[in-house]
Design a protein around this motif. Structure first.
Motif, PDB file in Angstrom:
ATOM      1  N   VAL A 659       0.847  -1.206   0.000  1.00 24.61           N
ATOM      2  CA  VAL A 659       0.000   0.000   0.000  1.00 24.61           C
ATOM      3  C   VAL A 659       0.875   1.246   0.000  1.00 24.61           C
ATOM      4  O   VAL A 659       1.897   1.312   0.699  1.00 24.61           O
ATOM      5  CB  VAL A 659      -0.927   0.005   1.228  1.00 24.61           C
ATOM      6  N   GLN A 660       0.481   2.238  -0.786  1.00 21.00           N
ATOM      7  CA  GLN A 660       1.218   3.493  -0.868  1.00 21.00           C
ATOM      8  C   GLN A 660       0.961   4.337   0.380  1.00 21.00           C
ATOM      9  O   GLN A 660      -0.185   4.651   0.707  1.00 21.00           O
ATOM     10  CB  GLN A 660       0.804   4.265  -2.116  1.00 21.00           C
ATOM     11  N   ILE A 661       2.032   4.693   1.083  1.00 22.94           N
ATOM     12  CA  ILE A 661       1.948   5.549   2.270  1.00 22.94           C
ATOM     13  C   ILE A 661       2.492   6.923   1.896  1.00 22.94           C
ATOM     14  O   ILE A 661       3.664   7.054   1.531  1.00 22.94           O
ATOM     15  CB  ILE A 661       2.759   4.969   3.443  1.00 22.94           C
ATOM     16  N   PRO A 662       1.685   7.972   1.952  1.00 23.66           N
ATOM     17  CA  PRO A 662       2.152   9.304   1.524  1.00 23.66           C
ATOM     18  C   PRO A 662       3.157   9.886   2.512  1.00 23.66           C
ATOM     19  O   PRO A 662       3.157   9.549   3.697  1.00 23.66           O
ATOM     20  CB  PRO A 662       0.866  10.124   1.497  1.00 23.66           C
ATOM     21  N   ARG A 663       4.015  10.735   2.019  1.00 24.93           N
ATOM     22  CA  ARG A 663       4.951  11.405   2.904  1.00 24.93           C
ATOM     23  C   ARG A 663       4.205  12.388   3.791  1.00 24.93           C
ATOM     24  O   ARG A 663       3.103  12.844   3.473  1.00 24.93           O
ATOM     25  CB  ARG A 663       6.007  12.137   2.094  1.00 24.93           C
TER      26      ARG A 663
END
Length: 909
Positions: A659-663
């Motif tokens: 899953v993409q975790i945003p900065r």
């Protein structure tokens, strides 16, 4: 068979059903019986009623509590006769009556306000009706019952079982408070000192203490002789406007107010209409707000704006403001800020456009910028509410971006200033606004920062243009779209790519195919009013039983429940039946225990199982009902979210979802006031985390087996180490060294960098923007996670414990990033060495390692996060750091697993 005789009517028919007119038939009716005459019926109705012992006890309890006497019950139960008997014996006056339907609300019983009739009277020349608001308000039966009096009033509530499920609780609350408000009178409490209205008895009631307001002719909108010419409004007319902030919660609340759902309120501001119209007439544009001073502007903004918009405005105060800069601030420091929050700030009256027609980007300045008086500067007032470290962090980050574009690497605003002073390059107008605002910000912060600012001046830092002038355009670097004017022209050059480092990568590599996915997020809300209630569990169950079956628990059912709660046998329950036996047929009484066991109880357990949604028996009924009652104060809200992920192919149809975790930036660690927090979870500190990918679930046994079958790198891996078997269960019984070996093999196989998460990455991903102990909220329940639910946390309750691992994602709820099982199921290894506290911890999201030695050879303790199926809820908190003997890197246990992360770049051959 003999013919049956035709039955004779018991009365002479008046209506014959022939269709022939018979207008004189009614006159043939005999006089009505005395008990049918209305007034006499009311007087005599309670004369012969015999109240039961428990009814007498309840009535006397209410009398001693000085409460209105609310009488309700099923049709035919004698509730109305009881009410008249009470009123007759105690001389309490007329009995009030309140019939309930499915559409009845609490307000229907309190009062009726006829706003339409009042508006119709606006057009009348005689204003006396309109000014007398009491003419349009009539107290309902419940409102009349609550009026102060020497004696209590009796109120019959008929067919309450037909009401909305919330009405009984609303009634309980208002009887506890003993008072209510009429908003229509509250709004004019400073204008009208006395109002006369009618009660449910049709009597007049005077309300005192409301200030007087002489409306005069202010509602006369049109001249009598010229209907086309409206009168100029007098200075007494008022315009009330609601205050609505642009965030989902506030908009949802406003929608409920508009729809008249419940007794909801919303703040507002009132203006004199004449003043508003003068502003419209005199002001060519609407950009100038009513509040003109900086203090008024900021106060109004802080009173009406959402918390996110207020944080964004504070960050903007430390920088020159343009749309690209705002986007940068959102990405770097406030990822939760949406376009609606930007609009809140830009339309708040704090800023104004200052760009020219030739500018390609929108630029803004705060009102009062350049004023010699600090109190006139909105920017200063916002900076006063911004933490010093946050303001400096903003300046440092913008300095990094500017110098990176110039081919240099500077990490602080102070270094940026020093470089400007010494540089032979002409940075010119591109950095002038940033330098000016940055210096101003440091001066406003004061202390050591002000000393830094005083070392420099704009004249020293910025060289003049060839004609001796210093330009002051507002172009400020702040995003990827920004360009720096005044730099030497860019030239092409050739180079050879060796690697793409993951640490600074911010964009998804082109070979990763991101796919959207929807998921459900659960948020636990604690209802404190229900939490503080001490109601009897069986009484609460009776309310639920009534709402689901349209019937109350009868005396025998309540008798069985009370006996089951005290672990009585059916023989003991039958012995304690008392007066209940008198309601049964004579043939059943001697065999009551058998009748209860074989007839009443089986049906009761069946119906209760349907009502509560769990199988209920005599053995578990007490536990199930107590847990159900306890859960009443917890409301689980479920909302849909969306994020993106990619699937890492592990071969043989097995995939690993990442899953993409945003900065973003978050506060790591626990505040002292957090329940069960420890010193090892402090001090709290700001951490900036770059974007990365994280496993949607802990590594499953199927995924582990696929990777463990790959070639060894540093150590052997067991293919099936887990104690609790199941392909889709999380793998456990793996040490920290096993987890590192797993990541090494996975990286080698995929040509991507897989590793254990740092502590900061794990906590940032777990919190997903929340600041509560759990991403669910202030507590946790066994409906949402797998942990030891024999223990509770905060306002939580005991629940079901699986006592083993469960399949990943089996609770069907994730956090706001789309990650499952972050609380409970299995502990998850982090890469960091153990440290006793966060003193000296890195703030860039990296792992905190004591030495740069080979990971597979490290011997110190590591950190476990997230809790497990075996853990009490306090160990499952987002901030909890497990160590003791359990974080030895060689630990192998049945509740310890692993979850992996992946950087955004990859090594190229």
């Amino acid at each position: 068979m003999s013919e049956q005789p035709t039955p004779q009517p018991i009365f002479q028919p008046i209506f014959k059903g022939t269709g022939e007119p018979n207008p004189n038939a009614i006159a043939k009716l005999p006089p009505p019986p005395p008990w049918r005459q209305s007034e006499r019926r009311k007087q005599e109705r309670g004369k012969t009623f015999q109240a039961q012992a428990h009814e007498i006890e309840l009535v006397n309890a209410a009398l001693y509590l000085r409460r209105p006497l609310l009488v309700t019950g099923k049709p035919g139960s004698g509730k109305t006769s009881l009410a008249y008997a009470i009123a007759r014996e105690l001389d309490l006056g007329e009995v009030l009556y309140w019939p309930i339907t499915t559409r009845t609300t609490l307000k229907d019983g309190l009062y009726l306000y006829d706003a339409i009739a009042r508006l119709q009277d606006v057009g009348e020349k005689d204003r006396s009706n309109f000014d007398n608001i009491g003419k349009y308000i009539r107290l309902g039966p419940l409102g009349t019952a609550l009026l102060p009096s020497d004696k209590p009033r009796v109120l019959v509530v008929d067919e309450i079982d037909k009401s909305d499920i919330d009405l009984p609780n609303d009634l309980l609350h208002i009887f506890e408070e003993g008072e209510f408000e009429i908003p229509e009178l509250v709004r004019i409490e400073e204008k009208k000192p006395e109002v006369t209205m009618r009660t449910a008895y049709n009597a007049q009631l005077q309300v005192h203490g409301l200030p007087e307001l002489d409306y005069g002719d202010e509602w006369e909108l049109y001249d009598e002789n010229n209907e086309e010419e409206p009168h100029k409004p007098t200075d007494r007319r008022l315009l009330t406007l609601p205050i609505i902030t642009l965030d989902p919660k506030a908009l949802r609340h406003w929608a409920q107010v508009v729809a008249a759902i419940g007794d909801l309120r919303i703040p507002g501001r009132t203006f004199e209409l004449a003043f508003v119209q003068e502003l419209v007439a005199e002001t060519p544009s609407l950009q100038a707000p009513v509040s003109t001073t900086a203090g008024q502007r900021v106060a109004l903004f802080q009173a009406t704006a959402s918390q996110t918009a207020q944080k964004l405005a504070g960050l903007m105060a430390a920088t020159p403001v343009s749309l690209p800069v705002i986007d940068l601030l959102r990405d770097e420091f406030l990822p939760e800020a949406q376009q609606a929050h930007v609009a809140e700030v830009l339309l708040s009256g704090l800023l104004r456009r200052c760009d020219t027609d030739n500018d390609q980007k929108c630029h803004y300045e705060f009102f009062g910028d350049g004023s010699p008086e600090p109190s006139d500067r909105v920017r200063y007032l916002l900076l006063d509410g911004l933490p010093e470290d946050k303001a400096v962090s903003v300046l440092d980050r913008l300095s990094q971006i500017i110098t990176q574009k110039a081919g240099r690497s500077l990490n602080s605003f102070e270094a940026f200033l020093a470089n400007l002073q010494e540089s032979e390059y002409d940075f010119g107008e591109a950095v002038l606004p940033f330098a000016r605002v940055g210096l101003d910000t440091l001066l406003r912060i004061g202390g050591d920062y002000a000393a830094i600012a005083r070392r420099y001046s704009l004249e020293q830092l910025l060289p003049s243009t060839p004609n001796g002038e210093t330009k002051t355009t507002q172009e400020v670097p702040g995003s990827e779209e920004l360009t720096l004017e005044g730099f030497p022209p860019l030239k092409n050059f050739e180079f050879k790519i060796a690697t793409i480092p993951t640490e600074d990568e911010t964009e998804t590599p082109p070979d990763i195919n991101l796919q959207p996915f929807d998921f459900e997020v659960a948020l636990i809300e604690v209802n404190q009013s229900v939490l503080s209630s001490a109601d009897n569990p069986i009484d609460i169950l009776d309310e639920e039983f009534l709402s689901k079956t349209r019937e109350n628990l009868n005396d025998l059912q309540q008798l069985i429940l009370k006996g089951a709660f005290t672990n009585q046998t059916y023989e003991q329950i039958a012995t304690s039946a008392g007066n209940v036996v008198k309601q049964l047929p004579v043939g059943i009484r001697p065999h009551l225990s058998k009748y209860l066991r074989n007839n009443v109880a089986p049906n009761l357990w069946k119906v209760l199982s349907e009502v509560l949604g769990k199988k209920i028996t005599k053995k578990n009924v007490k536990k199930v009902i107590e847990e159900w009652v306890a859960y009443r104060h917890l409301t689980i809200r479920r909302v849909q979210r969306e994020n993106h992920y990619f699937t890492q192919d592990l071969g043989k149809g097995i995939g690993l979802e990442m899953v993409q975790i945003p900065r973003g930036t978050f506060t790591m660690g626990a505040p002292k006031e957090e329940e069960d927090s420890r010193s090892s979870e402090r001090p709290q500190h700001q951490v900036k985390v770059l974007s990365f990918f994280m496993g949607k679930y802990p590594i499953t046994q199927e995924q582990w087996k696929a990777v463990a079958a790959l070639d060894r790198i540093n150590r052997d891996l067991e293919l099936e180490p887990s104690n609790f078997k199941g392909d889709n269960r999380p793998v456990e019984m793996v040490s920290w060294y096993d987890a590192v070996e797993f990541c090494s093999r996975l990286s080698e196989y995929t040509n991507r960098s897989y590793r254990l998460p740092s502590e900061a990455e794990w906590e940032y991903a777990c919190r997903a923007g929340t600041t509560t102990p759990f991403h669910f909220g202030e507590t946790i329940t066994s409906e949402l996670a797998n942990y030891n639910a024999e223990y509770i946390y905060g306002a939580g309750v005991k629940g079901y414990s699986a006592n083993e691992t469960t399949a990943v994602g089996s609770f069907s709820v994730a956090n706001a990033f789309g990650l499952y099982d972050m609380h409970g199921n299995v502990w998850e290894w982090c890469q960091d060495d153990w440290h006793e506290s966060y003193e000296g911890a890195p703030t860039d999201g990296s792992a905190w390692l004591d030495k740069n030695e080979n990971l597979s050879q490290k011997t110190s303790r590591a950190v476990l996060r997230g809790g497990s199926w075996f853990s009490a809820p306090k160990y499952c908190r987002s901030v909890y750091r497990n160590w003791d003997d359990r974080a030895e890197r060689g630990l192998i246990d049945g509740d310890v697993g692993v979850r992996v992360v992946c950087g955004l770049g990859r090594t190229l051959e």
